[in-house]
Write an enzyme that holds these catalytic residues in place. Structure first.
Site, PDB file in Angstrom:
ATOM      1  N   CYS A 108      35.479  21.425 -10.284  1.00 61.29           N
ATOM      2  CA  CYS A 108      34.599  22.299  -9.509  1.00 61.29           C
ATOM      3  C   CYS A 108      33.177  21.731  -9.482  1.00 61.29           C
ATOM      4  O   CYS A 108      32.541  21.654  -8.425  1.00 61.29           O
ATOM      5  CB  CYS A 108      34.614  23.709 -10.116  1.00 61.29           C
ATOM      6  SG  CYS A 108      33.756  24.924  -9.114  1.00 61.29           S
ATOM      7  N   CYS A 109      32.668  21.297 -10.657  1.00 57.35           N
ATOM      8  CA  CYS A 109      31.320  20.713 -10.713  1.00 57.35           C
ATOM      9  C   CYS A 109      31.255  19.435  -9.872  1.00 57.35           C
ATOM     10  O   CYS A 109      30.249  19.153  -9.233  1.00 57.35           O
ATOM     11  CB  CYS A 109      30.917  20.408 -12.153  1.00 57.35           C
ATOM     12  SG  CYS A 109      30.389  21.852 -13.100  1.00 57.35           S
ATOM     13  N   CYS A 191      25.098  27.985 -11.452  1.00 59.14           N
ATOM     14  CA  CYS A 191      25.922  28.891 -10.659  1.00 59.14           C
ATOM     15  C   CYS A 191      25.993  30.253 -11.353  1.00 59.14           C
ATOM     16  O   CYS A 191      26.048  30.332 -12.587  1.00 59.14           O
ATOM     17  CB  CYS A 191      27.322  28.308 -10.499  1.00 59.14           C
ATOM     18  SG  CYS A 191      27.354  26.822  -9.487  1.00 59.14           S
ATOM     19  N   CYS A 194      28.754  30.821 -13.953  1.00 56.96           N
ATOM     20  CA  CYS A 194      28.757  29.934 -15.120  1.00 56.96           C
ATOM     21  C   CYS A 194      27.432  29.993 -15.883  1.00 56.96           C
ATOM     22  O   CYS A 194      27.118  29.084 -16.657  1.00 56.96           O
ATOM     23  CB  CYS A 194      29.050  28.502 -14.693  1.00 56.96           C
ATOM     24  SG  CYS A 194      30.657  28.311 -13.897  1.00 56.96           S
ATOM     25  N   CYS A 220      24.844  19.467 -18.342  1.00 57.62           N
ATOM     26  CA  CYS A 220      25.508  20.079 -17.207  1.00 57.62           C
ATOM     27  C   CYS A 220      26.237  19.042 -16.378  1.00 57.62           C
ATOM     28  O   CYS A 220      27.037  19.370 -15.550  1.00 57.62           O
ATOM     29  CB  CYS A 220      24.512  20.813 -16.344  1.00 57.62           C
ATOM     30  SG  CYS A 220      23.185  19.769 -15.779  1.00 57.62           S
TER      31      CYS A 220
END
Ligand code: SF4
Length: 240
Positions: A108-109, A191, A194, A220
């Site tokens: 996703c990242c 986000c 998160c 991150c």
């Protein structure tokens, strides 16, 4: 404060002189990002400012983007993930699949942050970050200018010697906009799904991906060294 500002301005000008339009500032809209945006605009440094909209940001971050546009005009170049990549991921992993496994979270990242950043950095010689030494032990050795082994660019870190206190003093003195979530004990804001508020004394990075183990909480992703993160897998900003 004047010495810090002078040092920061000098490095920004050096970066701009050395790289011209091959330079970009990737801004996560963090508090130090507010300082950098203000300096770039106030001193008319002509540095392109890019920020990533992952599609999952908190409302307060969109409100901040609007406040920055009100104050400085259209200075923010907002980039988005590839819609087909997002659709395919949601189809395979689910809309909140990043909670299910580290692999899903990294995917996703990668799709929402790393791939858009790679497009931003393509063809560039150098980028500017807002990283500070006091943010975590992993950032204590940040140099003014570094070789970025992940992206093959020069990386300029003009905020490295600012403390959190210096940053907030500048924001207050200059009445700059900032993310309203910082007033609700959110330190590092990415986000919405998160990011969480932290308690007094907790590591600031523990407000991100708190359901994972400590080793994966340290960065991150966008600034992780190539030793810790294979390219394209977990190099996700400056905070996002
Ligand atoms: S921070 Fe969360 S929602 Fe945002 S890109 Fe990474 S896993 Fe996806």
């Amino acid at each position: 404060m004047n010495t810090l500002m002078d040092e920061t301005l000098l490095l920004l000008k050096e970066a701009s002189d050395n790289h011209g339009d091959k330079l970009v500032y990737s801004c996560s809209l963090s508090p130090q990002g507010m300082v950098l945006i203000d300096l770039i605009c106030q001193y008319d440094l002509g540095i392109r400012i890019v920020t990533l909209d992952t599609g999952r940001l908190p409302k307060a971050t969109y409100d901040l983007m609007a406040s920055l546009t009100d104050k400085y005009g259209g200075i923010l170049d907002i980039r988005f993930p590839d819609s087909e990549e997002v659709q395919n991921m949601v189809k395979s992993d689910g809309i909140n699949g990043f909670y299910d496994s580290l692999e899903n979270r990294k995917r996703c990242c990668a799709i929402r942050k790393i791939h858009p950043l790679q497009k931003v950095l393509k063809g560039k010689e150098a980028w500017i970050t807002g990283r500070r030494k006091d943010e975590s032990k992993n950032r204590a050795d940040i140099q003014a200018v570094e070789d970025d082994p992940v992206y093959g660019l020069k990386k300029y870190n003009p905020m490295r010697n600012w403390t959190e206190k210096d940053v907030w003093a500048y924001i207050r003195d200059h009445e700059l906009p900032y993310n309203a979530l910082h007033d609700q004990f959110y330190v590092s804001i990415g986000c919405d799904c998160c990011t969480r508020a932290i308690s007094m004394g907790e590591d600031p990075r523990s407000g991100r991906w708190w359901w994972e183990n400590e080793d994966t909480l340290v960065e991150c992703g966008l600034h992780v060294s190539s030793l810790k993160a294979p390219k394209g897998e977990n190099e996700s900003g400056d905070g996002i």
